[in-house]
Design a protein around this motif. Structure first.
Motif, PDB file in Angstrom:
ATOM      1  N   ILE A   1       0.837  -1.200   0.000  1.00  0.00           N
ATOM      2  CA  ILE A   1       0.000   0.000   0.000  1.00  0.00           C
ATOM      3  C   ILE A   1       0.872   1.250   0.000  1.00  0.00           C
ATOM      4  O   ILE A   1       0.620   2.197  -0.726  1.00  0.00           O
ATOM      5  CB  ILE A   1      -0.959  -0.009   1.218  1.00  0.00           C
ATOM      6  N   THR A   2       1.927   1.252   0.828  1.00  0.00           N
ATOM      7  CA  THR A   2       2.826   2.415   0.840  1.00  0.00           C
ATOM      8  C   THR A   2       4.190   1.994   0.309  1.00  0.00           C
ATOM      9  O   THR A   2       4.618   0.857   0.513  1.00  0.00           O
ATOM     10  CB  THR A   2       3.021   2.982   2.263  1.00  0.00           C
ATOM     11  N   ALA A   3       4.853   2.930  -0.343  1.00  0.00           N
ATOM     12  CA  ALA A   3       6.210   2.661  -0.830  1.00  0.00           C
ATOM     13  C   ALA A   3       7.133   2.640   0.389  1.00  0.00           C
ATOM     14  O   ALA A   3       7.213   3.616   1.117  1.00  0.00           O
ATOM     15  CB  ALA A   3       6.633   3.749  -1.805  1.00  0.00           C
ATOM     16  N   ALA A   4       7.807   1.500   0.624  1.00  0.00           N
ATOM     17  CA  ALA A   4       8.700   1.387   1.784  1.00  0.00           C
ATOM     18  C   ALA A   4      10.142   1.518   1.318  1.00  0.00           C
ATOM     19  O   ALA A   4      10.524   0.988   0.277  1.00  0.00           O
ATOM     20  CB  ALA A   4       8.489   0.040   2.467  1.00  0.00           C
ATOM     21  N   SER A   5      10.922   2.249   2.113  1.00  0.00           N
ATOM     22  CA  SER A   5      12.317   2.502   1.742  1.00  0.00           C
ATOM     23  C   SER A   5      13.237   1.647   2.607  1.00  0.00           C
ATOM     24  O   SER A   5      13.078   1.601   3.824  1.00  0.00           O
ATOM     25  CB  SER A   5      12.605   3.992   1.949  1.00  0.00           C
ATOM     26  N   VAL A   6      14.177   0.939   1.982  1.00  0.00           N
ATOM     27  CA  VAL A   6      15.153   0.137   2.729  1.00  0.00           C
ATOM     28  C   VAL A   6      16.546   0.352   2.114  1.00  0.00           C
ATOM     29  O   VAL A   6      16.663   0.652   0.929  1.00  0.00           O
ATOM     30  CB  VAL A   6      14.824  -1.380   2.717  1.00  0.00           C
ATOM     31  N   THR A   7      17.563   0.205   2.932  1.00  0.00           N
ATOM     32  CA  THR A   7      18.936   0.369   2.447  1.00  0.00           C
ATOM     33  C   THR A   7      19.680  -0.942   2.641  1.00  0.00           C
ATOM     34  O   THR A   7      19.582  -1.561   3.706  1.00  0.00           O
ATOM     35  CB  THR A   7      19.639   1.495   3.237  1.00  0.00           C
ATOM     36  N   CYS A   8      20.421  -1.383   1.604  1.00  0.00           N
ATOM     37  CA  CYS A   8      21.228  -2.591   1.743  1.00  0.00           C
ATOM     38  C   CYS A   8      22.556  -2.385   1.009  1.00  0.00           C
ATOM     39  O   CYS A   8      22.768  -1.343   0.373  1.00  0.00           O
ATOM     40  CB  CYS A   8      20.471  -3.816   1.226  1.00  0.00           C
TER      41      CYS A   8
ATOM     42  N   PHE B   1      -3.088   3.101  -5.570  1.00  0.00           N
ATOM     43  CA  PHE B   1      -1.974   3.715  -4.835  1.00  0.00           C
ATOM     44  C   PHE B   1      -0.905   4.239  -5.802  1.00  0.00           C
ATOM     45  O   PHE B   1       0.280   4.237  -5.504  1.00  0.00           O
ATOM     46  CB  PHE B   1      -1.382   2.705  -3.850  1.00  0.00           C
ATOM     47  N   THR B   2      -1.368   4.687  -6.963  1.00  0.00           N
ATOM     48  CA  THR B   2      -0.445   5.142  -8.017  1.00  0.00           C
ATOM     49  C   THR B   2       0.410   6.325  -7.578  1.00  0.00           C
ATOM     50  O   THR B   2       1.523   6.517  -8.070  1.00  0.00           O
ATOM     51  CB  THR B   2      -1.234   5.481  -9.298  1.00  0.00           C
ATOM     52  N   ALA B   3      -0.101   7.132  -6.615  1.00  0.00           N
ATOM     53  CA  ALA B   3       0.678   8.289  -6.149  1.00  0.00           C
ATOM     54  C   ALA B   3       1.995   7.846  -5.534  1.00  0.00           C
ATOM     55  O   ALA B   3       3.014   8.520  -5.652  1.00  0.00           O
ATOM     56  CB  ALA B   3      -0.131   9.082  -5.120  1.00  0.00           C
ATOM     57  N   GLU B   4       1.979   6.676  -4.874  1.00  0.00           N
ATOM     58  CA  GLU B   4       3.205   6.163  -4.243  1.00  0.00           C
ATOM     59  C   GLU B   4       4.264   5.865  -5.298  1.00  0.00           C
ATOM     60  O   GLU B   4       5.450   6.103  -5.094  1.00  0.00           O
ATOM     61  CB  GLU B   4       2.893   4.883  -3.445  1.00  0.00           C
ATOM     62  N   VAL B   5       3.819   5.304  -6.438  1.00  0.00           N
ATOM     63  CA  VAL B   5       4.767   4.975  -7.514  1.00  0.00           C
ATOM     64  C   VAL B   5       5.304   6.265  -8.124  1.00  0.00           C
ATOM     65  O   VAL B   5       6.509   6.410  -8.355  1.00  0.00           O
ATOM     66  CB  VAL B   5       4.076   4.125  -8.608  1.00  0.00           C
ATOM     67  N   GLN B   6       4.386   7.218  -8.355  1.00  0.00           N
ATOM     68  CA  GLN B   6       4.770   8.457  -9.022  1.00  0.00           C
ATOM     69  C   GLN B   6       5.798   9.237  -8.226  1.00  0.00           C
ATOM     70  O   GLN B   6       6.792   9.706  -8.753  1.00  0.00           O
ATOM     71  CB  GLN B   6       3.526   9.319  -9.222  1.00  0.00           C
ATOM     72  N   ARG B   7       5.554   9.367  -6.908  1.00  0.00           N
ATOM     73  CA  ARG B   7       6.487  10.166  -6.121  1.00  0.00           C
ATOM     74  C   ARG B   7       7.815   9.447  -5.932  1.00  0.00           C
ATOM     75  O   ARG B   7       8.860  10.068  -5.808  1.00  0.00           O
ATOM     76  CB  ARG B   7       5.875  10.578  -4.792  1.00  0.00           C
ATOM     77  N   SER B   8       7.775   8.105  -5.952  1.00  0.00           N
ATOM     78  CA  SER B   8       9.027   7.357  -5.828  1.00  0.00           C
ATOM     79  C   SER B   8       9.864   7.530  -7.093  1.00  0.00           C
ATOM     80  O   SER B   8      11.068   7.777  -7.017  1.00  0.00           O
ATOM     81  CB  SER B   8       8.742   5.872  -5.593  1.00  0.00           C
TER      82      SER B   8
END
Length: 692
Positions: A63-70, A88-95
């Motif tokens: 549902i939400t774009a989650a940010s992870v670092t590896c 939830f297209t806004a999440e893709v667009q802003r990412s």
């Protein structure tokens, strides 16, 4: 503080795809192989890292774009796992707006699906270089070459396979690397034991043919490769990687890999490809903004010694630390506790803490530098799409445009105690999600919330109950109709009235002309300062904008028109901004009534997938809903996809109807495509107070 990883060894990437292509599973495997987790999460079991919300785990969707670092091969990789569902297209667009590269995941059985096309177009718009990963090679009906052909045909892309699968469906056991001409076989279920060996005899002709194709494509893009290829010289894997990287960064080629994330096959080569072919912050053009004081263009270079500039791309209400603002830093460095400027609002901001995010877990960091992504605590006035910058070198970066909501529901608190909590919850959710709108209906006094689809609003209402402890009654979904005009007219309005013991006077002449619906609204001033001072022009525009919120046909907001202020009269003693605001509003309404107004409704692009024998029933049903059938497409073994354009108002409850029509075997996706005129008979029904 020197950075742990130099800029050329950083990658900011997004995992993007259609719903159910396996984005989250791919991300989980990446975290496992890079050592960030010691146990693989599973979407079905609700144990994934990036799908951490209760709603995500229950529904098995992101549902939400989650940010992870590896970290992999001495590179820092910031990954954003994005949602696949169109609501939830806004999440893709802003990412995509803040990422440098993308991994597009395709299902080997279904190939290119509707949302794959949408995310591909969004990546094109932001100029994001990408690689493709064809997932689910172990599924019945998996076809690598068919999917590659679909990428070429449907996305107008230039895919180049850099691997050939060894086996398919239940015999899929590895890949052939076309750059080194070696086979990678997976010897255990965990995918940790790999054997690099000679290419199996039966695959050698196909591998040689595909390597030849790869060399030809690279020779077209690179002069050095062209020279060696024409002279028949040996080309080393390192030279091929260099040429493929440059072609990928320019968007000329899209490297294609394959695997099965669920069966732990093909993930390590995918990580190698991210490092080898996707851009570092130094490889992408500098972000161009403008100085708000002079309007001069300013470039933000990925360099920590330059003045600071960052874009806020996401706001989250965190139960533990409060309001989190995700930032992509384009130049300079931001230290925790330092003061920066929000030039959009002219406000000072002071981030008290900076955090490196790991989905919903976090780790505090003293500073964040150019090219990196982090979250800041303590930013009170900064919202999605706004810029933060240095006081002495002000810059405003291009904001993020989001689609308009297409569906609304009425909501009311159950008790007086819920009223305050509801207001707070709606405010916090609207801050987080730019496609979620809240307004009060001026005719009924009801609170109306609007979003991108039924699922979107369902999830938001669910979050209100769980996170904010609000109990509310929710009405039935209503379509967000729009109104527009079809003719050019001139309209005059005069306001001459006693208000509060003094006379107020204003006269305006407006010209209204239709525009394409997608262009929204434009206001043009053709008067001079002598005809009408600027303070009154602004008041006219404000009045016009307010009048647009409720149209003349059925009270829906108006779009697709240009309003030009062509003439006006003012009186130095009696004119006020308030009088011009009212006159502007009156002139717009009078003009709209004469300009042949029409009602518009959202038309959705629908794709229903079911076994062959149900195609006729699906086509008949969609046609009965007023849909225009666009065609059929085979999807895997014995499955057909029916594509159609259907009015949103006819699609409520379609999931249940489709299941009963196809004995539970049909699925569908839909996304907003465009607004279209409502047919006359339907318009009459709506104006009489009925439904579509």
């Amino acid at each position: 503080m020197s950075r742990a990883y130099p800029l050329e060894r950083m990658r900011n990437i997004g995992i993007i795809a259609h719903i159910d292509a396996g984005k989250t599973t791919t991300t989980e495997r990446i975290l496992f192989y890079t050592g960030r987790t010691h146990r693989m999460g599973n979407v079905d079991d609700g144990t994934t890292v990036t799908d951490w919300m209760e709603q995500e785990r229950e529904r098995g969707i992101t549902i939400t774009a989650a940010s992870v670092t590896c970290f992999w091969r001495d590179c820092q990789i910031n990954i954003v796992d994005t949602p696949g569902h169109i609501d939830f297209t806004a999440e893709v667009q802003r990412s995509l707006r803040v990422l440098d590269g993308g991994v597009v995941v395709f299902d080997a059985v279904s190939g290119v699906e509707p949302q794959s096309e949408t995310v591909w177009r969004q990546a094109d718009r932001y100029g994001v270089p990408r690689i493709s990963f064809i997932n689910k090679m172990d599924r019945l009906g998996a076809d690598f070459w068919h999917t590659v052909q679909m990428i070429r045909d449907q996305l107008a892309a230039n895919p180049v396979p850099i691997q050939v699968p060894i086996g398919a469906e239940d015999t899929f056991r590895g890949v052939v690397d076309l750059l080194t001409m070696q086979a990678i076989l997976y010897m255990n279920d965990l995918g940790t034991a790999q054997e690099i060996t000679a290419i199996p005899e039966e695959l050698l002709p196909e591998a040689e043919e595909q390597r030849e194709f790869l060399l030809e494509r690279l020779a077209e893009c690179d002069d050095e490769i062209m020279e060696k290829y024409l002279e028949g010289e040996e080309i080393s894997p390192a030279e091929l990687r260099r040429a493929l990287r440059q072609a990928t960064l320019r968007g000329e080629l899209v490297p294609v890999l394959c695997g099965s994330a669920l069966r732990n096959k093909g993930i390590q080569p995918l990580l190698d490809a991210v490092v080898d072919y996707l851009p570092s912050p130094l490889d992408v053009p500098p972000m161009i903004g403008f100085d708000p004081r002079t309007n001069a263009e300013r470039a933000c270079y990925a360099d920590e010694t330059q003045p600071f500039a960052a874009l806020a791309f996401k706001v989250v209400s965190d139960p533990h630390v409060g309001r989190l603002v995700y930032l992509r830093v384009y130049s300079g460095r931001l230290n925790a506790g330092s003061t920066v400027l929000n030039p959009v609002k002219g406000r000072k901001e002071r981030p008290s803490k900076l955090l490196r995010m790991y989905a919903n877990r976090r780790e505090e960091i003293p500073s964040v530098e150019a090219g990196d992504i982090a979250a800041a605590v303590g930013l009170k006035d900064t919202f999605t799409g706004e810029t933060l910058c240095d006081f002495t070198h002000q810059v405003v970066l291009e904001s993020i445009k989001f689609p308009e909501p297409v569906i609304s529901v009425a909501i009311e608190p159950r008790t007086q105690a819920d009223q305050d909590r509801l207001n707070e919850a709606l405010q916090r959710l609207a801050e987080e999600d730019p496609t979620f709108r809240v307004r009060t209906d001026e005719h009924t006094g009801q609170l109306i919330i609007s979003g991108m689809g039924e699922l979107h609003l369902e999830v938001l209402v669910d979050r209100m109950v769980r996170e904010f402890r609000v109990m509310a009654n929710v009405g039935k979904p209503q379509v967000a109709f729009r109104e527009t005009i079809t003719e050019t007219v001139q309209s005059e309005a005069e306001f001459n009235r006693q208000v509060g013991g003094r006379n107020q006077y204003a006269r305006v002449v407006l010209q209204l002309e239709p525009l394409p619906v997608s262009s929204g609204f434009e206001f043009v001033n053709k008067t001079t300062q002598a005809t009408l001072p600027q303070v009154y022009v602004s008041a006219v525009e404000e009045g016009v904008r307010e009048a647009l919120d409720s149209g003349v046909l059925a009270g829906y907001s108006m779009v697709g028109l240009r309003v030009t202020l062509v003439d006006a009269t003012y009186d130095e003693q009696e004119s006020t901004p308030m009088a011009f605001k009212v006159a502007g509003s009156m002139a717009l309404r009078n003009g709209a009534e004469k300009a042949q107004p029409v009602l518009l409704e959202p038309i959705m692009k629908v794709e229903a997938v079911a076994p062959d024998e149900f195609s006729g029933a699906i086509i008949g049903d969609l046609s009965a809903r007023g849909g225009q059938i666009e065609g059929l497409q085979p999807r895997g073994v014995g499955m057909q996809a029916v594509r159609a354009m259907v009015p949103l108002a006819e699609m409520f409850g379609y999931a249940t109807d489709l299941r009963s029509m196809t004995q539970g075997r049909g699925t569908f996706t839909m996304e907003f495509d465009h607004y279209d005129r409502v047919p006359p008979d339907v318009l009459e029904r709506i104006l009489m107070g009925g439904r579509r």
